[in-house]
Motif scaffolding. Sequence first.
Motif, PDB file in Angstrom:
ATOM      1  N   ASN A  77       0.816  -1.219   0.000  1.00  0.00           N
ATOM      2  CA  ASN A  77       0.000   0.000   0.000  1.00  0.00           C
ATOM      3  C   ASN A  77       0.847   1.265   0.000  1.00  0.00           C
ATOM      4  OD1 ASN A  77       1.002  -0.296   2.561  1.00  0.00           O
ATOM      5  ND2 ASN A  77      -0.918   0.141   3.617  1.00  0.00           N
ATOM      6  N   THR A  78       2.179   1.115  -0.163  1.00  0.00           N
ATOM      7  CA  THR A  78       3.053   2.287  -0.202  1.00  0.00           C
ATOM      8  C   THR A  78       3.584   2.585  -1.596  1.00  0.00           C
ATOM      9  OG1 THR A  78       4.961   0.906   0.400  1.00  0.00           O
ATOM     10  CG2 THR A  78       3.772   1.978   2.189  1.00  0.00           C
ATOM     11  N   LEU A  79       3.520   1.618  -2.510  1.00  0.00           N
ATOM     12  CA  LEU A  79       3.992   1.873  -3.872  1.00  0.00           C
ATOM     13  C   LEU A  79       3.043   2.779  -4.637  1.00  0.00           C
ATOM     14  CD1 LEU A  79       5.338  -1.580  -5.128  1.00  0.00           C
ATOM     15  CD2 LEU A  79       6.648   0.449  -4.527  1.00  0.00           C
ATOM     16  N   ARG A  80       1.752   2.771  -4.240  1.00  0.00           N
ATOM     17  CA  ARG A  80       0.738   3.616  -4.882  1.00  0.00           C
ATOM     18  C   ARG A  80       0.659   3.337  -6.374  1.00  0.00           C
ATOM     19  NH1 ARG A  80      -2.653   4.684  -1.554  1.00  0.00           N
ATOM     20  NH2 ARG A  80      -3.464   6.299  -2.930  1.00  0.00           N
ATOM     21  N   LEU A  81       0.502   2.086  -6.751  1.00  0.00           N
ATOM     22  CA  LEU A  81       0.357   1.703  -8.146  1.00  0.00           C
ATOM     23  C   LEU A  81      -0.924   0.907  -8.346  1.00  0.00           C
ATOM     24  CD1 LEU A  81       3.943   0.629  -9.309  1.00  0.00           C
ATOM     25  CD2 LEU A  81       2.715   2.734  -9.853  1.00  0.00           C
ATOM     26  N   GLY A  82      -1.613   1.204  -9.423  1.00  0.00           N
ATOM     27  CA  GLY A  82      -2.787   0.461  -9.837  1.00  0.00           C
ATOM     28  C   GLY A  82      -2.846   0.492 -11.353  1.00  0.00           C
TER      29      GLY A  82
END
Length: 471
Positions: A315-320
Motif C-alpha cells: 500500500n506504499t507503492l501507490r500503483l494500480g
Amino acid sequence: MTQTPSIAFAIDREARTPVFEQICDHIRQRVTRGDLLHGARLPATRALATELGVSRSTVVTAYEQLVAEGYLSSLQGSGYTIRAMEGVEFTAPKPATAKTTRSEIAPTRLPFAPGYPDMRLFPYRQWAKSVARVCRTNPQAMLLGGAAFGNFELRQAIAGHVAEWRGITADPAQIIVTAGSADALEICTRTLAERGDGIGLENPCYPPLRRFADARGLETHFLPVDEHGAQLPRPEQDVRLAVLTPSHQFPLGGAMSPDRRQAFITWADRTGGWIIEDDYDSEFRYAGHPIPAMAGFDRLNRTIYVGSFSKIFSNTLRLGYLIVPQALTDHFRTSLERFGLRASYMPQQALAEFIRDGEFYRHLRRVRRTYGERRKYLLDRLTRDFSDVGSLVDHQAGMQVAFHLRDGFDDTTLAAHAQKLGLNVDTLSHFCADGADYNGFLLGYCGFSIEELEKALTRLEQIFAPSHRSR
C-alpha cells in the motif's frame, strides 16, 4: 470558558502516520505554541470530523489520546477543553536503538482496520534484488516512462496477470498504469463524464467515492444492494457511469449474480452508459478459484476495469491500473496528455520484473495462506463468542468481514467505546447513504497476526457491556 477558532487542517492521506495521530500532532503543536490557551473548548467531535472529512470515531480517538497525555480535559456533557501547560509532562526522546528486525516491526494500523496488507510479510529482500537489477542493467527505465500509458513491460505483465486470474483478454495498449484506484477513478470520470452527469454508486459503498463524486460536480444516484448485488438504475435516473464491486461487494461482501451482471451490461449497451468495475481485492478468495471479472464477462465492451497492487502487494507503492475498451483508448490518451500521468515511473520496471520472475506470485500464495488462517480464526471466534450480539455471512473472500449487530445495539456508540480500547472499528452505518440502514462492524484481519487478533477480540468483548447496548 472560551470557544477556540477552527482547528481544521489538511489531512495527509498519503502519509504513513495514522489520521488520528496527525490530529493529535496538530493540536499538540498549537498548545505548545500557545495558540490554544488553558480553558479553551475544542470543537465537538462530530463537527471536527465533518470539517476534516474523517469519521467521528477517529476524532474521538485523537481527543482521548490527548486526554491521556494531559493536553486536554474531558467532562461528561461538557466536551473537551485545553488543560494548563503545567499539567503536561514532556518526555525526552528515546535514544536510537539497534537495528530493528522484521519481527519487531509493529503494525501501522490499529486492529481491526480493514483493507490493509501486513507489510511485515512483504518480500523486502526479493524486491530489493529486483530494484538493484534494474539499477544495474536498465537504470533509465526508473525515470523514463516511455509510453503515455506507463511502462510497457509492466503493462505486458498486467495483461498476463488479468488473463490468468481475472479472465480478461486485453492488449497492453488498453492498460494504463495509475497511482492507485482513486487516481484510476478520477481518470475515468474526467474522460467520460462532465459536470452534472449522473453517476451510480452502490449503497452502501466506500465513502470517499461519494465525496469524490460531489467534488467532481456529478449527480449521485444510489443503487441499493440486495442478495444479487447492486440494483440497476431506475428509468428516471439519468446515469452515465455506474461504479460497481461485482466480485466482492464493499463493504458487505458477496458476489454479483450472473443474471445481474448481464442486466448491467444490457443496461450499458442500451443507454450508452459505462460500467467501472472496482476489483479491489479479488485475488483473496479462500475457496475455489477467483470469480471471473465482469470486464471479462463483457469482453471489455462497456466495462472499464480498475485494479490495484495496494491490497495484493504494497500500500506504499501507490500503483494500480486501468483496462479500457479498445474504442476508448484514444479518448483516455487525450485526457492523459492534457492532465498528465500521476503514477511514479520509479518502481514500474522493477515491479514488471518482479512479476515476470515469479516473485509476485510466490508472495501472493504466501499471504493468501496466512490471511486465510487469520480469517478462519476471526470467523471462528466471532461465531463462538459473539453469536449473542451479532451474525455474519462467510463469503470466503476478501480482507475484512461484515459483522451485523442484533437489535438493541448501535454500531456508532459501540465503535466509540472500541476506540477508547485501542481498536479501529469501522461501522457499517458509516458506509450507508440515504435509504440504506446497516448496523454493524467491518472487521479487517489481514494486517494482524492471530496473537494480535486474539488480544483485540478480548478487548472487543468489553464493549458489549449492558450499559452500551441501547440504540
